[in-house]
Enzyme design. Structure first.
Site, short mmCIF file in Angstrom:
data_model
loop_
_atom_site.label_atom_id
_atom_site.label_comp_id
_atom_site.label_asym_id
_atom_site.label_seq_id
_atom_site.Cartn_x
_atom_site.Cartn_y
_atom_site.Cartn_z
CB CYS A 18 -62.88 33.86 7.15
SG CYS A 18 -62.36 32.39 6.24
CG HIS A 50 -65.60 29.85 10.32
ND1 HIS A 50 -66.04 31.11 9.99
CD2 HIS A 50 -64.51 29.63 9.56
CE1 HIS A 50 -65.24 31.63 9.05
NE2 HIS A 50 -64.30 30.75 8.78
CD GLU A 51 -61.73 27.08 10.85
OE1 GLU A 51 -61.35 26.79 9.71
OE2 GLU A 51 -61.76 28.25 11.27
CG HIS A 97 -63.39 26.96 5.77
ND1 HIS A 97 -63.41 27.79 4.67
CD2 HIS A 97 -63.10 27.76 6.83
CE1 HIS A 97 -63.14 29.03 5.05
NE2 HIS A 97 -62.95 29.05 6.35
ZN LIG Z 1 -62.61 30.65 7.57
#
Ligand SMILES: [Zn+2]
Length: 164
Positions: free
Chosen positions: A97, A139-140, A143
């Site tokens: 990340c 993953h994004e 966020h």
């Molecule tokens: Zn990330």
């Protein structure tokens, strides 16, 4: 100038709100200029994804793209992304990340996802993602919900990853 903030910068912990046509990016008159700057920043940092709140903007969009991807082979900013279906089958793979320099940890996620998002032109698109591309999208999207990847692994695994 936009920059990538490091954990635990406050915007990384916040849930982002939907992007609307009325929104503007502070410091930019031109959405296309902003998009190319955000993609350039992601590439300079050697990322395959970069969420808006990693650069301090708590709106729902992220940059994604890599040569090895099928749908997002060409780098793009995608707006209001959602997962509408995910496979029961899960995979465990290593993630990094840009908001955690030099930390790589194995994270378990659904293998295949079906997603919906909007293009820069405001068109709604659907796609089915697998492999690294699926993992990156998840993953994004995490966020944008204020979930960083340290929250997706056990304490022990996280401590091991941070020993380097
Ligand atoms: Zn990330």
């Amino acid at each position: 100038m936009i920059q990538v903030f490091q954990y635990p910068h406050e915007t990384l912990l916040q849930t982002s709100i939907a992007w609307t046509d009325a929104d503007a990016i502070q410091g930019y008159d031109d959405k296309e200029k902003f998009e190319s700057d955000m993609i350039k920043l992601m590439l300079d940092e050697r990322g395959m994804g970069l969420a808006a709140n990693q650069i301090g903007i708590t709106k729902r969009f992220f940059a994604i793209g890599h040569d090895s991807f099928d749908t997002f082979q060409k780098h793009a900013i995608i707006w209001n992304p959602q997962v509408i279906n995910s496979s029961e089958e899960k995979v465990i793979d290593v993630e990094g990340c840009l908001s955690f320099k030099n930390v790589f940890v194995k994270v378990e996620r659904p293998k295949i996802i079906e997603v919906q998002y909007e293009t820069t032109q405001g068109k709604t698109r659907f796609a089915k993602l697998d492999g690294m591309e699926s993992k990156c999208f998840q993953h994004e999207l995490d966020h944008l919900d204020g979930i960083t990847f340290n929250k997706r692994v056990s304490k022990l695994r996280w401590q091991m990853a941070n020993k380097g």
